[in-house]
Design a protein around this motif. Structure first.
Motif, PDB file in Angstrom:
ATOM      1  N   LYS A  53      25.530  60.621  22.434  1.00  0.00           N
ATOM      2  CA  LYS A  53      26.361  60.209  23.569  1.00  0.00           C
ATOM      3  C   LYS A  53      27.842  60.218  23.195  1.00  0.00           C
ATOM      4  N   ASP A  74      25.748  57.316  37.489  1.00  0.00           N
ATOM      5  CA  ASP A  74      25.194  56.332  36.568  1.00  0.00           C
ATOM      6  C   ASP A  74      24.165  55.492  37.310  1.00  0.00           C
ATOM      7  N   GLU A  75      23.024  55.267  36.682  1.00  0.00           N
ATOM      8  CA  GLU A  75      21.945  54.531  37.341  1.00  0.00           C
ATOM      9  C   GLU A  75      22.354  53.120  37.763  1.00  0.00           C
ATOM     10  N   GLY A 105      25.804  62.987  33.299  1.00  0.00           N
ATOM     11  CA  GLY A 105      25.735  62.870  31.847  1.00  0.00           C
ATOM     12  C   GLY A 105      24.561  63.605  31.240  1.00  0.00           C
ATOM     13  N   TYR A 108      20.563  61.043  27.773  1.00  0.00           N
ATOM     14  CA  TYR A 108      20.602  59.597  27.539  1.00  0.00           C
ATOM     15  C   TYR A 108      21.677  58.898  28.365  1.00  0.00           C
ATOM     16  N   GLY A 109      22.273  59.619  29.297  1.00  0.00           N
ATOM     17  CA  GLY A 109      23.318  59.029  30.117  1.00  0.00           C
ATOM     18  C   GLY A 109      24.688  59.220  29.494  1.00  0.00           C
ATOM     19  N   LEU A 110      25.623  58.404  29.912  1.00  0.00           N
ATOM     20  CA  LEU A 110      27.014  58.533  29.490  1.00  0.00           C
ATOM     21  C   LEU A 110      27.409  57.433  28.515  1.00  0.00           C
ATOM     22  N   ARG A 121      31.671  54.442  39.506  1.00  0.00           N
ATOM     23  CA  ARG A 121      30.317  54.764  39.063  1.00  0.00           C
ATOM     24  C   ARG A 121      29.445  54.845  40.308  1.00  0.00           C
ATOM     25  N   SER A 123      25.531  55.658  41.797  1.00  0.00           N
ATOM     26  CA  SER A 123      24.104  55.860  41.598  1.00  0.00           C
ATOM     27  C   SER A 123      23.586  56.700  42.750  1.00  0.00           C
ATOM     28  N   THR A 128      14.287  58.207  38.997  1.00  0.00           N
ATOM     29  CA  THR A 128      14.667  59.013  37.844  1.00  0.00           C
ATOM     30  C   THR A 128      14.435  60.460  38.218  1.00  0.00           C
ATOM     31  N   HIS A 131      17.768  66.355  35.499  1.00  0.00           N
ATOM     32  CA  HIS A 131      19.191  66.660  35.618  1.00  0.00           C
ATOM     33  C   HIS A 131      19.476  67.828  36.554  1.00  0.00           C
TER      34      HIS A 131
END
Length: 157
Positions: A53, A74-75, A105, A108-110, A121, A123, A128, A131
């Motif tokens: 990351k 972002d979740e 991202g 594993y996300g940002l 941010r 969502s 889920t 990508h």
């Protein structure tokens, strides 16, 4: 205003590429739009999750300019309706933002450094999603928002 769509990861598979290309072409009728796929660091398999990351963050932050308005997908971000997204885009355009950057991202996300740099941010969903499907959904929703702003027939509330 220019819309920049950034995503960490590999190129699009054929099953989503056509849709992403189609919606991106449609968005360009309203705003100049570009995709940038940020490659996964070459030694990604040998890195821990936090190290990966951090490496991705270095690439992302190195591409941003100080005037870019960054929206990090972002979740844990705020959710918006399609109408809310349209209003958000109009607000950004009215504020003379030069570049509106939407960032997807890595696996594993940002990294926190990127999230801290983000102006907002967002969502996309509580689900889920792979990508590449996120790229397609993002492109479609941006097109939908543009049609809402122009009161065109694509969106049916």
């Amino acid at each position: 205003m220019k819309i920049l769509l950034w995503s960490v990861g590999k190129d699009n598979d054929a099953y989503v590429k056509q849709g992403i290309d189609d919606f991106t072409r449609r968005i360009t009728r309203y705003f100049p739009t570009e995709w940038d796929l940020i490659p996964i660091p070459k030694n990604a398999a040998t890195l821990s999750q936090p190290e990966l990351k951090k490496k991705e963050a270095e690439l992302i932050l190195g591409q941003l300019t100080k005037d870019d308005y960054l929206v990090a997908l972002d979740e844990h971000g705020k959710q918006m309706s399609s109408e809310g997204l349209a209003q958000f885009i109009q607000t950004r355009a009215n504020s003379s933002s030069k570049n509106l950057v939407f960032l997807i991202g890595g696996v594993y996300g940002l990294d926190e450094s990127v999230l801290n740099r983000a102006s907002q941010r967002w969502s996309l969903s509580q689900l889920t999603l792979p990508h590449q499907l996120v790229r397609l959904v993002l492109a479609e929703q941006l097109y939908r928002a543009c049609t809402i702003l122009r009161n065109e027939k694509y969106h049916h509330p």
